[in-house]
Design a protein around this motif. Structure first.
Motif, mmCIF file in Angstrom:
data_model
loop_
_atom_site.group_PDB
_atom_site.id
_atom_site.type_symbol
_atom_site.label_atom_id
_atom_site.label_comp_id
_atom_site.label_asym_id
_atom_site.label_seq_id
_atom_site.Cartn_x
_atom_site.Cartn_y
_atom_site.Cartn_z
ATOM 1 N N MET A 1 0.847 -1.199 0.000
ATOM 2 C CA MET A 1 0.000 0.000 0.000
ATOM 3 C C MET A 1 0.879 1.243 0.000
ATOM 4 S SD MET A 1 -3.022 0.971 2.693
ATOM 5 C CE MET A 1 -3.974 2.475 2.455
ATOM 6 N N SER A 2 0.598 2.174 -0.889
ATOM 7 C CA SER A 2 1.428 3.363 -0.982
ATOM 8 C C SER A 2 1.175 4.289 0.197
ATOM 9 C CB SER A 2 1.148 4.108 -2.285
ATOM 10 O OG SER A 2 -0.189 4.545 -2.334
ATOM 11 N N LYS A 3 2.214 5.034 0.535
ATOM 12 C CA LYS A 3 2.109 5.967 1.654
ATOM 13 C C LYS A 3 1.480 7.273 1.176
ATOM 14 C CE LYS A 3 6.563 5.593 2.498
ATOM 15 N NZ LYS A 3 7.908 5.719 3.129
ATOM 16 N N PRO A 4 0.723 7.962 2.053
ATOM 17 C CA PRO A 4 0.189 9.274 1.680
ATOM 18 C C PRO A 4 1.325 10.274 1.520
ATOM 19 C CG PRO A 4 -0.189 8.849 4.006
ATOM 20 C CD PRO A 4 0.335 7.565 3.413
ATOM 21 N N THR A 5 1.077 11.302 0.732
ATOM 22 C CA THR A 5 2.085 12.340 0.480
ATOM 23 C C THR A 5 1.873 13.522 1.409
ATOM 24 O OG1 THR A 5 2.249 11.708 -1.848
ATOM 25 C CG2 THR A 5 3.049 13.900 -1.254
ATOM 26 N N MET A 6 2.969 14.009 1.948
ATOM 27 C CA MET A 6 2.943 15.248 2.722
ATOM 28 C C MET A 6 3.872 16.248 2.058
ATOM 29 S SD MET A 6 3.582 15.982 6.794
ATOM 30 C CE MET A 6 2.146 15.021 7.259
ATOM 31 N N VAL A 7 3.350 17.424 1.747
ATOM 32 C CA VAL A 7 4.123 18.480 1.095
ATOM 33 C C VAL A 7 4.434 19.560 2.125
ATOM 34 C CG1 VAL A 7 4.168 20.197 -0.744
ATOM 35 C CG2 VAL A 7 3.031 18.005 -1.121
ATOM 36 N N LEU A 8 5.718 19.895 2.252
ATOM 37 C CA LEU A 8 6.198 20.846 3.250
ATOM 38 C C LEU A 8 6.731 22.098 2.552
ATOM 39 C CD1 LEU A 8 8.268 18.301 5.395
ATOM 40 C CD2 LEU A 8 5.875 18.961 5.719
ATOM 41 N N LEU A 9 6.142 23.253 2.871
ATOM 42 C CA LEU A 9 6.550 24.526 2.271
ATOM 43 C C LEU A 9 7.234 25.381 3.335
ATOM 44 C CD1 LEU A 9 3.308 25.327 0.214
ATOM 45 C CD2 LEU A 9 5.343 24.057 -0.524
ATOM 46 N N HIS A 10 8.446 25.807 3.043
ATOM 47 C CA HIS A 10 9.282 26.513 4.020
ATOM 48 C C HIS A 10 8.938 27.994 4.120
ATOM 49 C CE1 HIS A 10 11.555 28.489 0.825
ATOM 50 N NE2 HIS A 10 11.555 27.320 0.182
ATOM 51 N N GLY A 11 9.660 28.694 5.000
ATOM 52 C CA GLY A 11 9.443 30.121 5.235
ATOM 53 C C GLY A 11 10.337 31.002 4.390
ATOM 54 N N VAL A 12 10.132 32.306 4.519
ATOM 55 C CA VAL A 12 10.857 33.282 3.701
ATOM 56 C C VAL A 12 12.347 33.262 4.041
ATOM 57 C CG1 VAL A 12 10.466 35.229 5.292
ATOM 58 C CG2 VAL A 12 10.830 35.658 2.850
ATOM 59 N N GLY A 13 13.164 33.265 2.989
ATOM 60 C CA GLY A 13 14.602 33.281 3.160
ATOM 61 C C GLY A 13 15.211 31.938 3.476
ATOM 62 N N LEU A 14 14.388 30.905 3.610
ATOM 63 C CA LEU A 14 14.872 29.565 3.930
ATOM 64 C C LEU A 14 14.814 28.691 2.678
ATOM 65 C CD1 LEU A 14 13.047 29.228 7.376
ATOM 66 C CD2 LEU A 14 15.392 30.010 6.937
ATOM 67 N N ASP A 15 14.948 27.400 2.835
ATOM 68 C CA ASP A 15 14.765 26.472 1.735
ATOM 69 C C ASP A 15 14.311 25.133 2.308
ATOM 70 O OD1 ASP A 15 17.041 25.223 2.761
ATOM 71 O OD2 ASP A 15 18.356 25.851 1.132
ATOM 72 N N HIS A 16 14.286 24.112 1.469
ATOM 73 C CA HIS A 16 13.748 22.822 1.904
ATOM 74 C C HIS A 16 14.498 22.228 3.085
ATOM 75 C CE1 HIS A 16 17.065 21.651 -0.759
ATOM 76 N NE2 HIS A 16 17.098 20.529 -0.068
ATOM 77 N N THR A 17 15.762 22.627 3.300
ATOM 78 C CA THR A 17 16.547 22.035 4.389
ATOM 79 C C THR A 17 16.016 22.418 5.765
ATOM 80 O OG1 THR A 17 18.163 23.854 4.401
ATOM 81 C CG2 THR A 17 18.627 21.976 2.955
ATOM 82 N N ALA A 18 15.183 23.443 5.836
ATOM 83 C CA ALA A 18 14.563 23.787 7.123
ATOM 84 C C ALA A 18 13.726 22.636 7.660
ATOM 85 C CB ALA A 18 13.705 25.038 6.971
ATOM 86 N N TRP A 19 13.315 21.733 6.762
ATOM 87 C CA TRP A 19 12.447 20.619 7.137
ATOM 88 C C TRP A 19 13.223 19.321 7.377
ATOM 89 C CZ3 TRP A 19 7.697 21.858 8.390
ATOM 90 C CH2 TRP A 19 7.031 22.921 7.739
ATOM 91 N N ASP A 20 14.546 19.344 7.369
ATOM 92 C CA ASP A 20 15.307 18.096 7.378
ATOM 93 C C ASP A 20 14.928 17.176 8.538
ATOM 94 O OD1 ASP A 20 16.614 18.690 5.056
ATOM 95 O OD2 ASP A 20 18.566 19.109 5.977
ATOM 96 N N GLU A 21 14.866 17.715 9.743
ATOM 97 C CA GLU A 21 14.552 16.867 10.897
ATOM 98 C C GLU A 21 13.108 16.388 10.841
ATOM 99 O OE1 GLU A 21 16.409 17.845 14.827
ATOM 100 O OE2 GLU A 21 16.840 19.742 13.822
ATOM 101 N N VAL A 22 12.205 17.247 10.434
ATOM 102 C CA VAL A 22 10.796 16.869 10.303
ATOM 103 C C VAL A 22 10.648 15.786 9.237
ATOM 104 C CG1 VAL A 22 8.529 17.696 9.564
ATOM 105 C CG2 VAL A 22 9.902 19.054 11.155
ATOM 106 N N SER A 23 11.301 15.975 8.101
ATOM 107 C CA SER A 23 11.207 15.002 7.014
ATOM 108 C C SER A 23 11.689 13.630 7.457
ATOM 109 C CB SER A 23 12.024 15.475 5.809
ATOM 110 O OG SER A 23 11.508 16.676 5.277
ATOM 111 N N ALA A 24 12.781 13.593 8.208
ATOM 112 C CA ALA A 24 13.317 12.316 8.670
ATOM 113 C C ALA A 24 12.339 11.611 9.604
ATOM 114 C CB ALA A 24 14.657 12.541 9.370
ATOM 115 N N LEU A 25 11.665 12.385 10.445
ATOM 116 C CA LEU A 25 10.709 11.796 11.385
ATOM 117 C C LEU A 25 9.440 11.306 10.694
ATOM 118 C CD1 LEU A 25 11.086 14.437 14.242
ATOM 119 C CD2 LEU A 25 11.811 12.036 14.351
ATOM 120 N N LEU A 26 9.115 11.897 9.555
ATOM 121 C CA LEU A 26 7.903 11.535 8.821
ATOM 122 C C LEU A 26 8.117 10.417 7.814
ATOM 123 C CD1 LEU A 26 6.568 15.119 8.018
ATOM 124 C CD2 LEU A 26 5.428 13.461 9.514
#
Length: 244
Positions: A1-26
């Motif tokens: 069964m495929s996993k649901p998708t979660m899309v994470l949008l970062h804040g101003v002046g940041l980039d996707h790496t702001a989510w690194d710890e969150v992404s690993a936990l998810l």
């Protein structure tokens, strides 16, 4: 069964790496997508006149239908815009450390910060770091990574996107009642800019929105309190799934 998708949008002046710890936990439970907003990361600089619509259009192709859409700060405004103008796209909406319907005093404060960014980009970045991390237990290495990301921005592009952050709530605020999907607003108890009161305003404005306030936390929940953020996210989604 495929996993649901979660899309994470970062804040101003940041980039996707702001989510690194969150992404690993998810990662065990979700397909995590964390795009860079227009004008951020490796994307071309954002031109003068960039709008909230431009930022939303720039990530639209990264949001598969049925995704759980999560936005942090500026990313929350983008996520809200998508939820309003692309009904049916996302399954749920989570606004992390989001502003909402700023009061005149709150608007004046953010416009003053915009003015600083226009005249002295470095001073603006330093002030942001203090606002986000002072009196937290975030390790110096994480603060330094955020500093490097901020300072890596094209200054004009940063200002053009910060202007969207400073004004975008006035655009999306009046139409938040058009969001019909389940929603969560979460912020830190001590966030000076995206206050608990603003999250409560979101809950009042969006018909099906719950609120979580993280005790003792400031603005950068994805970095400062990733486990609490992920716990709130997964609890919210699991509870909504049981209602379907």
């Amino acid at each position: 069964m495929s996993k649901p998708t979660m899309v994470l949008l970062h804040g101003v002046g940041l980039d996707h790496t702001a989510w690194d710890e969150v992404s690993a936990l998810l990662a065990d439970d979700f397909e995590v997508v964390a795009p860079d907003l227009p004008g951020h990361g490796t994307n071309p600089p954002a031109p003068e006149g960039t709008t909230l619509s431009d930022l939303a259009d720039g990530v639209l192709d990264e949001v598969p239908p049925g995704s759980h859409l999560v936005g942090f700060s500026l990313g929350a405004l983008v996520a809200q815009y998508l939820a309003v103008h692309r009904p049916g796209l996302a399954a749920t909406l989570t606004s992390v450390s989001s502003v909402c319907r700023r009061t005149p005093a709150e608007r004046e404060a953010v416009l003053q910060r915009l003015s600083v960014a226009e005249s002295d980009f470095s001073a603006s970045a330093t002030a942001s770091l203090r606002r986000w991390y002072d009196d937290t237990d975030v390790v110096p290495q994480a603060v330094q990574r955020t500093r490097e990301t901020l300072m890596g921005n094209d200054p004009s592009s940063f200002v053009n996107c910060y202007r969207v952050f400073a004004t975008g709530d006035a655009e999306v605020g009046p139409v938040l009642d058009r969001i019909t999907i389940p929603a969560l607003a979460i912020t830190g108890e001590l966030d000076p800019g995206s206050t608990p009161e603003m999250s409560r305003r979101l809950a009042e404005a969006i018909p099906s929105c719950r609120v979580v306030i993280v005790p003792g936390a400031r603005h950068m929940l994805p970095v400062e309190r990733p486990r609490e953020l992920v716990s709130a996210l997964t609890t919210f989604i699991e509870e909504e799934d049981t209602h379907v």
